[in-house]
Design an enzyme around this catalytic site. Structure first.
Site, mmCIF file in Angstrom:
data_model
loop_
_atom_site.group_PDB
_atom_site.id
_atom_site.type_symbol
_atom_site.label_atom_id
_atom_site.label_comp_id
_atom_site.label_asym_id
_atom_site.label_seq_id
_atom_site.Cartn_x
_atom_site.Cartn_y
_atom_site.Cartn_z
ATOM 1 N N GLU A 1 9.064 3.195 14.210
ATOM 2 C CA GLU A 1 9.943 3.403 13.069
ATOM 3 C C GLU A 1 10.131 4.901 12.848
ATOM 4 O OE1 GLU A 1 7.596 0.482 10.303
ATOM 5 O OE2 GLU A 1 9.737 0.270 9.898
ATOM 6 N N CYS B 1 -2.821 2.012 6.311
ATOM 7 C CA CYS B 1 -2.929 1.485 7.675
ATOM 8 C C CYS B 1 -3.452 2.577 8.606
ATOM 9 C CB CYS B 1 -1.576 0.987 8.150
ATOM 10 S SG CYS B 1 -0.294 2.198 7.911
ATOM 11 N N GLU C 1 4.903 -3.589 12.145
ATOM 12 C CA GLU C 1 3.867 -2.554 12.036
ATOM 13 C C GLU C 1 2.683 -3.199 11.339
ATOM 14 O OE1 GLU C 1 3.529 0.258 13.432
ATOM 15 O OE2 GLU C 1 5.556 0.337 14.243
ATOM 16 N N GLY D 1 2.777 -5.142 7.554
ATOM 17 C CA GLY D 1 1.760 -5.893 6.822
ATOM 18 C C GLY D 1 0.625 -6.283 7.745
ATOM 19 N N SER D 2 -0.002 -7.405 7.425
ATOM 20 C CA SER D 2 -1.192 -7.825 8.165
ATOM 21 C C SER D 2 -0.809 -8.466 9.506
ATOM 22 C CB SER D 2 -1.975 -8.830 7.332
ATOM 23 O OG SER D 2 -1.190 -9.985 7.118
ATOM 24 N N ASN E 1 0.794 -1.233 0.000
ATOM 25 C CA ASN E 1 0.000 0.000 0.000
ATOM 26 C C ASN E 1 0.827 1.285 0.000
ATOM 27 O OD1 ASN E 1 0.743 -0.399 2.672
ATOM 28 N ND2 ASN E 1 -1.120 0.527 3.460
ATOM 29 N N GLN F 1 -8.797 -8.052 -2.502
ATOM 30 C CA GLN F 1 -9.134 -6.898 -1.674
ATOM 31 C C GLN F 1 -10.566 -6.431 -1.983
ATOM 32 O OE1 GLN F 1 -6.669 -6.387 0.424
ATOM 33 N NE2 GLN F 1 -7.872 -4.887 1.552
ATOM 34 N N GLY G 1 2.211 -11.065 10.234
ATOM 35 C CA GLY G 1 3.138 -10.475 11.194
ATOM 36 C C GLY G 1 3.396 -11.396 12.385
ATOM 37 N N LYS H 1 12.285 -7.595 0.644
ATOM 38 C CA LYS H 1 11.258 -8.436 0.011
ATOM 39 C C LYS H 1 9.976 -7.599 -0.056
ATOM 40 C CE LYS H 1 7.977 -11.507 -0.573
ATOM 41 N NZ LYS H 1 7.011 -10.466 -0.970
HETATM 42 P P1 NAD Z 1 0.498 -9.017 4.078
HETATM 43 O O1 NAD Z 1 0.710 -9.359 5.506
HETATM 44 O O2 NAD Z 1 -0.348 -9.912 3.261
HETATM 45 O O3 NAD Z 1 1.897 -8.924 3.313
HETATM 46 C C1 NAD Z 1 2.947 -8.108 3.781
HETATM 47 C C2 NAD Z 1 4.256 -8.683 3.280
HETATM 48 O O4 NAD Z 1 4.462 -9.952 3.897
HETATM 49 C C3 NAD Z 1 4.322 -8.923 1.776
HETATM 50 O O5 NAD Z 1 5.590 -8.588 1.292
HETATM 51 C C4 NAD Z 1 4.107 -10.420 1.671
HETATM 52 O O6 NAD Z 1 4.673 -10.979 0.529
HETATM 53 C C5 NAD Z 1 4.835 -10.891 2.904
HETATM 54 N N1 NAD Z 1 4.451 -12.242 3.350
HETATM 55 C C6 NAD Z 1 3.333 -12.952 3.067
HETATM 56 N N2 NAD Z 1 3.396 -14.165 3.666
HETATM 57 C C7 NAD Z 1 4.563 -14.224 4.330
HETATM 58 C C8 NAD Z 1 5.189 -15.206 5.149
HETATM 59 N N3 NAD Z 1 4.615 -16.378 5.397
HETATM 60 N N4 NAD Z 1 6.387 -14.899 5.687
HETATM 61 C C9 NAD Z 1 6.994 -13.716 5.467
HETATM 62 N N5 NAD Z 1 6.442 -12.750 4.693
HETATM 63 C C10 NAD Z 1 5.245 -13.009 4.133
HETATM 64 O O7 NAD Z 1 -0.038 -7.515 4.070
HETATM 65 P P2 NAD Z 1 -0.478 -6.629 2.820
HETATM 66 O O8 NAD Z 1 -1.794 -7.152 2.335
HETATM 67 O O9 NAD Z 1 0.647 -6.503 1.853
HETATM 68 O O10 NAD Z 1 -0.659 -5.178 3.485
HETATM 69 C C11 NAD Z 1 -1.833 -4.772 4.102
HETATM 70 C C12 NAD Z 1 -1.709 -4.810 5.604
HETATM 71 O O11 NAD Z 1 -0.562 -4.053 5.999
HETATM 72 C C13 NAD Z 1 -2.866 -4.183 6.331
HETATM 73 O O12 NAD Z 1 -3.227 -4.953 7.443
HETATM 74 C C14 NAD Z 1 -2.307 -2.836 6.793
HETATM 75 O O13 NAD Z 1 -2.955 -2.278 7.905
HETATM 76 C C15 NAD Z 1 -0.904 -3.179 7.076
HETATM 77 N N6 NAD Z 1 -0.052 -1.988 7.037
HETATM 78 C C16 NAD Z 1 0.432 -1.500 8.218
HETATM 79 C C17 NAD Z 1 1.214 -0.353 8.233
HETATM 80 C C18 NAD Z 1 1.774 0.190 9.513
HETATM 81 O O14 NAD Z 1 2.772 0.925 9.451
HETATM 82 N N7 NAD Z 1 1.201 -0.114 10.668
HETATM 83 C C19 NAD Z 1 1.508 0.302 7.030
HETATM 84 C C20 NAD Z 1 0.984 -0.226 5.843
HETATM 85 C C21 NAD Z 1 0.220 -1.378 5.867
#
Ligand code: NAD
Length: 491
Positions: free
Chosen positions: A468, A288, A254, A232-233, A156, A335, A237, A179
């Site tokens: 961060e 996010c 995060e 990420g999610s 995002n 999505q 996470g 990555k």
């Molecule tokens: P996601 O968790 O699906 O993916 C994030 C990253 O993790 C990607 O690079 C993905 O390839 C990788 N990933 C997937 N499976 C993995 C595994 N098993 N091991 C290691 N890495 C793996 O999230 P998304 O759909 O890309 O992003 C959306 C989410 O991110 C939302 O929940 C959003 O709130 C959050 N987000 C948080 C912040 C913040 O700073 N708090 C900022 C932006 C997005």
């Protein structure tokens, strides 16, 4: 369908652009027009990760030994190059992520500011001196890099988030495995090109493209990796964190948000409406820090709702490259399905749809993942649409009778990333700041927005309690060494 040259994106390992050992390519598609392939990219394997980790480990001693201002010079150059290339990077971002070109360009320039801020940090003190109880001891601290750091980033903010992880990692002397999300490889590729062209030595930054599900565990678990920074999610996470801790690696997360805007009875309603609109619908609600709940005091609720509804109904939805577009598509079919699922859940729970609620899939939309900007009224705080992260253009209006109730509702979710209050009353503004269970609090501005010089991060389930950016970044990317320095007796 528009014809365009389709680039094949390679991994960047040890200063070389390499094909993956898998021999397989994945497709990067335009969410506004999914039959358009924007780029093809490597479907990497754990062997590619191992090669990148070896390169990063080999590059570490020389990089760590380079004086920080020299490392900073490379980041200064990268900032200038990213600014020069901003239009091309932003266009790539719009094509693969869907956000408007205007937002993509703003994010790219912000990426340049992040690089520049951390370049400047290279000149900052990196330790403290302390009085010692022993008169002959010079007692001080220095900071050492962690070593090889893996950065896993979401789709995002495909420029800002890689920049705010890579820049501090590098400036504090770490080498990096990046990555990026599989939905946005092209933008990250361009960031790595910028850093290569700025003169980063080989092996210092390595890019491994592909699916997290296939290479995630290798990226976290490799024996050379000392730290993992993840955005990420929550679900992914948690997995990353557990694996990292099991392998005795430092980890930082995060995660998601369910960010509230609170509109008090003395708010400037025009300001509150404009800021709520931007907070909820810019980037198609996929930030996010996006506002997904607006908590309004009953005495101003009707007027606020009427004004907000007019503005929501005027939102133009379309291709992010069209300058008339305010809101682009969702990033993927997945999505879009999630957003439509939550709209149905909201209706089933008894919330009242005031605007939107449907996919926009008429013929002129080229099968893009468009959904109407959606506004629900009569939402109660325990409904799923008021509790769970939707990550789309869906805003829930919750009515409250008092300031205290507003605070309780704002805090009554598992997340705590960002929160806003609109009021002219400084006392209630400060009380809100104090009571808010959020890592970021805004007074009279929307929930999104992150300047590079201040800490960024969430409370509760929104992060791993770390921060961060700004001065906070040094805490994750370095470790403290305490030095007791005594002279031998005089000869
Ligand atoms: P996601 O968790 O699906 O993916 C994030 C990253 O993790 C990607 O690079 C993905 O390839 C990788 N990933 C997937 N499976 C993995 C595994 N098993 N091991 C290691 N890495 C793996 O999230 P998304 O759909 O890309 O992003 C959306 C989410 O991110 C939302 O929940 C959003 O709130 C959050 N987000 C948080 C912040 C913040 O700073 N708090 C900022 C932006 C997005």
């Amino acid at each position: 369908m528009t014809t365009m040259t389709v680039e094949t994106l390679r991994n960047y390992i040890n200063g070389e652009w390499r094909d993956s050992a898998s021999g397989t390519l994945l497709e990067d598609r335009n969410p506004a027009q999914p039959d358009q392939v924007v780029a093809r990219f490597q479907s990497s394997t754990p062997d590619d990760v191992a090669a990148a980790a070896e390169a990063a480990a080999a590059a570490l001693p020389a990089w760590r030994a380079m004086p920080p201002p020299k490392r900073g010079e490379i980041l200064f150059k990268a900032a200038a190059l990213l600014e020069e290339r901003a239009d091309g990077v932003a266009r790539a971002m719009t094509l693969e992520e869907g956000k408007t070109f205007r937002e993509a360009r703003g994010e790219t320039l912000r990426g340049a500011s992040i690089l520049r801020f951390f370049a400047g940090e290279a000149w900052q003190p990196s330790g403290d001196t302390y009085p010692s109880a022993n008169p002959s001891t010079f007692l001080y601290t220095t900071r050492a890099p962690l070593g090889v750091v893996t950065a896993i980033t979401p789709w995002n903010f495909p420029v800002a988030i890689p920049c705010w992880k890579i820049a501090p990692a590098l400036v504090y002397g770490n080498t990096v495995l990046l990555k990026p999300a599989e939905l946005t490889p092209l933008t990250s590729y361009k960031i790595v090109q910028v850093l290569e062209d700025a003169g980063l030595p080989k092996g210092v930054l390595n890019l491994v493209l592909g699916k997290g599900s296939q290479i995630g565990d290798a990226l976290v678990g490799h024996k050379h990796v000392a730290g993992v920074t993840f955005t990420g999610s929550n679900e992914v996470g948690r997995h990353v964190y557990n694996l990292a801790i099991d392998g005795h690696k430092k980890a930082q997360l995060e995660l998601g948000g369910k960010n509230p805007i609170v509109v008090l009875d003395d708010a400037d309603l025009e300001q509150a409406v404009t800021q709520t609109l931007n907070g909820a619908y810019l980037s198609t609600g996929q930030k996010c820090t996006a506002a997904s709940r607006v908590i309004v005091m009953r005495s101003v609720k009707d007027e606020f709702t009427e004004r907000l509804l007019r503005r929501v109904q005027a939102i133009t939805v379309g291709d992010g490259l069209d300058p008339q577009t305010y809101m682009g598509p969702l990033v993927s079919q997945g999505q879009k399905d999630t957003v439509l699922k939550y709209i149905k859940i909201g209706q089933d729970e008894g919330a009242r749809l005031l605007a939107g609620g449907h996919a926009l899939d008429d013929a002129g939309r080229h099968g893009g993942y468009f959904v109407e900007p959606t506004l629900f009224d009569d939402v109660t705080p325990t409904m799923r649409i008021a509790q769970e992260e939707i990550f789309g253009p869906v805003l829930a209006l919750i009515t409250v009778d008092s300031f205290e109730e507003a605070i309780d509702v704002a805090n009554g979710v598992q997340y705590g990333l960002s929160a806003s209050v609109f009021t002219r009353d400084a006392e209630r503004a400060f009380r809100f700041v104090s009571a808010s269970e959020s890592g970021i609090v805004h007074v009279n501005s929307e929930t999104a927005g992150a300047e590079p010089q201040v800490p960024f991060g969430g409370m509760k389930s929104s992060s791993s309690f770390s921060r961060e950016q700004g001065k906070a970044a040094v805490e994750f990317f370095t470790q403290i060494k305490t030095v007791y320095f005594d002279m031998p007796p005089a000869r």
